[in-house]
Scaffold this motif. Structure first.
Motif, PDB file in Angstrom:
ATOM      1  N   PHE A 100       0.849  -1.183   0.000  1.00  0.00           N
ATOM      2  CA  PHE A 100       0.000   0.000   0.000  1.00  0.00           C
ATOM      3  C   PHE A 100       0.891   1.242   0.000  1.00  0.00           C
ATOM      4  CE2 PHE A 100      -2.706  -3.262   1.798  1.00  0.00           C
ATOM      5  CZ  PHE A 100      -3.944  -3.011   1.201  1.00  0.00           C
ATOM      6  N   GLU A 131      -7.621   2.419  -4.846  1.00  0.00           N
ATOM      7  CA  GLU A 131      -7.947   1.752  -3.584  1.00  0.00           C
ATOM      8  C   GLU A 131      -6.722   1.463  -2.718  1.00  0.00           C
ATOM      9  OE1 GLU A 131      -9.879  -1.896  -4.518  1.00  0.00           O
ATOM     10  OE2 GLU A 131      -8.099  -2.835  -5.395  1.00  0.00           O
ATOM     11  N   ASN A 132      -5.534   1.423  -3.307  1.00  0.00           N
ATOM     12  CA  ASN A 132      -4.329   1.112  -2.540  1.00  0.00           C
ATOM     13  C   ASN A 132      -3.508   2.353  -2.199  1.00  0.00           C
ATOM     14  OD1 ASN A 132      -4.953  -1.624  -2.675  1.00  0.00           O
ATOM     15  ND2 ASN A 132      -3.841  -1.890  -4.599  1.00  0.00           N
ATOM     16  N   ARG A 157      -5.491  -8.521   1.748  1.00  0.00           N
ATOM     17  CA  ARG A 157      -5.370  -7.112   1.388  1.00  0.00           C
ATOM     18  C   ARG A 157      -6.688  -6.359   1.544  1.00  0.00           C
ATOM     19  NH1 ARG A 157      -1.216  -5.150  -1.712  1.00  0.00           N
ATOM     20  NH2 ARG A 157      -2.564  -4.123  -3.244  1.00  0.00           N
ATOM     21  N   ARG A 183      -7.092  -3.017   3.717  1.00  0.00           N
ATOM     22  CA  ARG A 183      -7.634  -1.809   3.088  1.00  0.00           C
ATOM     23  C   ARG A 183      -8.821  -1.267   3.897  1.00  0.00           C
ATOM     24  NH1 ARG A 183      -8.830  -4.049  -1.282  1.00  0.00           N
ATOM     25  NH2 ARG A 183      -6.743  -3.818  -2.210  1.00  0.00           N
ATOM     26  N   THR A 184      -9.706  -2.171   4.326  1.00  0.00           N
ATOM     27  CA  THR A 184     -10.857  -1.753   5.125  1.00  0.00           C
ATOM     28  C   THR A 184     -10.408  -1.121   6.435  1.00  0.00           C
ATOM     29  OG1 THR A 184     -12.277  -3.469   4.173  1.00  0.00           O
ATOM     30  CG2 THR A 184     -12.918  -2.576   6.318  1.00  0.00           C
ATOM     31  N   ARG A 227      -9.034   2.356   5.829  1.00  0.00           N
ATOM     32  CA  ARG A 227     -10.118   3.307   5.584  1.00  0.00           C
ATOM     33  C   ARG A 227     -10.775   3.786   6.876  1.00  0.00           C
ATOM     34  NH1 ARG A 227     -12.877   0.068   0.460  1.00  0.00           N
ATOM     35  NH2 ARG A 227     -11.715   1.151  -1.200  1.00  0.00           N
ATOM     36  N   HIS A 283      -9.830   8.573  -0.125  1.00  0.00           N
ATOM     37  CA  HIS A 283      -8.715   8.265   0.775  1.00  0.00           C
ATOM     38  C   HIS A 283      -7.839   9.481   1.078  1.00  0.00           C
ATOM     39  CE1 HIS A 283      -8.831   3.695  -0.462  1.00  0.00           C
ATOM     40  NE2 HIS A 283      -9.946   4.117   0.138  1.00  0.00           N
ATOM     41  N   TRP A 287     -17.426   3.117  -0.486  1.00  0.00           N
ATOM     42  CA  TRP A 287     -17.247   2.109   0.541  1.00  0.00           C
ATOM     43  C   TRP A 287     -18.005   2.522   1.803  1.00  0.00           C
ATOM     44  CZ3 TRP A 287     -14.309   4.621   4.400  1.00  0.00           C
ATOM     45  CH2 TRP A 287     -13.488   5.679   3.957  1.00  0.00           C
TER      46      TRP A 287
END
Length: 390
Positions: A117, A135-136, A322, A326-327, A330, A347, A390
């Protein structure tokens, strides 16, 4: 024989499992650590390492290994070194960099890798806040425009009629211009871009002096800012044309600018005198460890480390999933040094922004201090263009 081989294989797997689980979490840090802008990268490096030290060198029960590389403010060098972090060092997270042109160079290799990330602890270009969001990719600082928007809104509130704009000629400089203009309704008497790492501003100062401007807005980080502030005073402009800036008068430049910068206004999300317990401890610990006053570069990198720690803890130290990591990123389930902080859908942070003023402390050290809040819970304007939900 088959049973023996199977038993050996199972035994080896059982031994490999715990050993693998104890591999260190690897954080690659890429910052500018040489040349005129080195002080910025050094602050970011030190802020992150202070956070890891305060965590006892562990996150989620696992040892943390920090690998630091110098991008030399050269995009081609940055790509080579970040690729080595990914391929050779097998880092789980990449933190950095200071400059937007470096971020643009390393963004794709990191976010498209299979395990890593990218967390920017400073650069926040518009190109990744809107349609180019990923997303990353996460940012613990701001979207580049926003800090400059503070000064545009301030100039408008002060009823300035004419302002001169001066920035370096790269993505962050262009974002600075766009940010200032977003809330300023007066006349832009001139709009000047100088090459990155310019140190002699004599011709620009002559233009400012003859422009009839009610104020100067500038973005000049590192050594550029040191020289500009000194030369501004020497040219006799300090009292004639108010100096508004971002990343020009801050804790990275004030030790060199000193009295020449006192009273100059800037915009930021934080200042060393922010009144909350976690920030007071951070400032005291940073000064004790490094002998200087921390700036936003150190603060944002410290928060980046704490963001990573929150994700590692939430996933029980298991970074193989992953989506789960990621969650957790966030959620940003950590106590930021600046107080209120959460991520928008792109993000980038939702946070407060302030005017800050350069001041001299009773102990003789220089720092910025909060004057007034300009924006509250502010989301950057590009977030609406980001397709992530999300």
């Amino acid at each position: 024989m088959k049973r023996i081989l199977l038993s050996l294989a199972l035994g080896a797997a059982m031994l490999a499992g715990p050993a693998q689980a104890q591999e260190p979490i690897r954080i690659g840090v890429i910052q500018t650590l040489s040349g005129p802008a080195a002080v910025l990268g050094q602050q970011a490096r030190d802020g992150l390492q202070l956070a890891v030290r305060q965590l006892g060198g562990r996150m989620g029960g696992r040892e943390v290994q920090v690998i630091v590389v110098d991008d030399e403010l050269k995009p081609d060098v940055a790509v080579q070194r970040v690729q080595a972090l990914i391929d050779r060092d097998r880092v789980d997270f990449v933190v950095g960099p200071i400059f937007s042109n470096i971020l643009q160079a390393i963004h794709a290799p990191v976010v498209n890798s299979q395990r890593t990330f990218l967390i920017s602890a400073n650069a926040g270009p518009s190109s990744y806040a809107g349609r180019g969001c990923h997303e990353n990719f996460f940012v613990t600082s701001y979207q580049n425009d926003q800090v400059h928007e503070v000064l545009g809104a301030y100039a408008q509130r002060q009823n300035m009629k004419k302002v001169f704009l001066l920035t370096p000629n790269y993505q962050a400089g262009r974002d600075a211009m766009a940010g200032f203009k977003r809330h300023f309704r007066g006349e832009i008497v001139d709009e000047v871009y100088v090459p990155l790492n310019t140190l002699d501003f004599s011709s620009e100062l002559a233009r400012i002096g003859s422009s009839g401007a009610d104020g100067l807005f500038t973005f000049m980080p590192g050594g550029m800012g040191v020289n500009l502030v000194r030369q501004y005073g020497q040219a006799g402009l300090t009292q004639r044309v108010p100096f508004l800036s971002a990343f020009t008068v801050d804790e990275s430049t004030l030790p060199a600018q000193q009295d020449a910068a006192i009273g100059m206004l800037a915009g930021m999300t934080w200042a060393p005198n922010m009144d909350n317990p976690q920030n007071k401890k951070f400032v005291a610990d940073y000064e004790a460890a490094f002998g200087s006053v921390p700036g936003s570069y150190a603060m944002q990198a410290y928060d980046a480390a704490m963001l990573i720690n929150s994700a590692v803890v939430a996933t029980g130290g298991n970074l193989s999933d992953r989506a789960a990591v990621r969650t957790a990123l966030r959620k940003a389930d950590f106590t930021s040094l600046r107080g209120r902080f959460r991520f928008a859908n792109n993000h980038y942070p939702i946070q407060d922004f302030y005017t800050v003023r350069a001041a001299k402390r009773p102990d003789g050290k220089f720092q910025t201090e909060i004057v007034d809040r300009i924006f509250e819970n502010y989301t950057d304007v590009y977030a609406a263009q980001c397709q992530m939900r999300w």
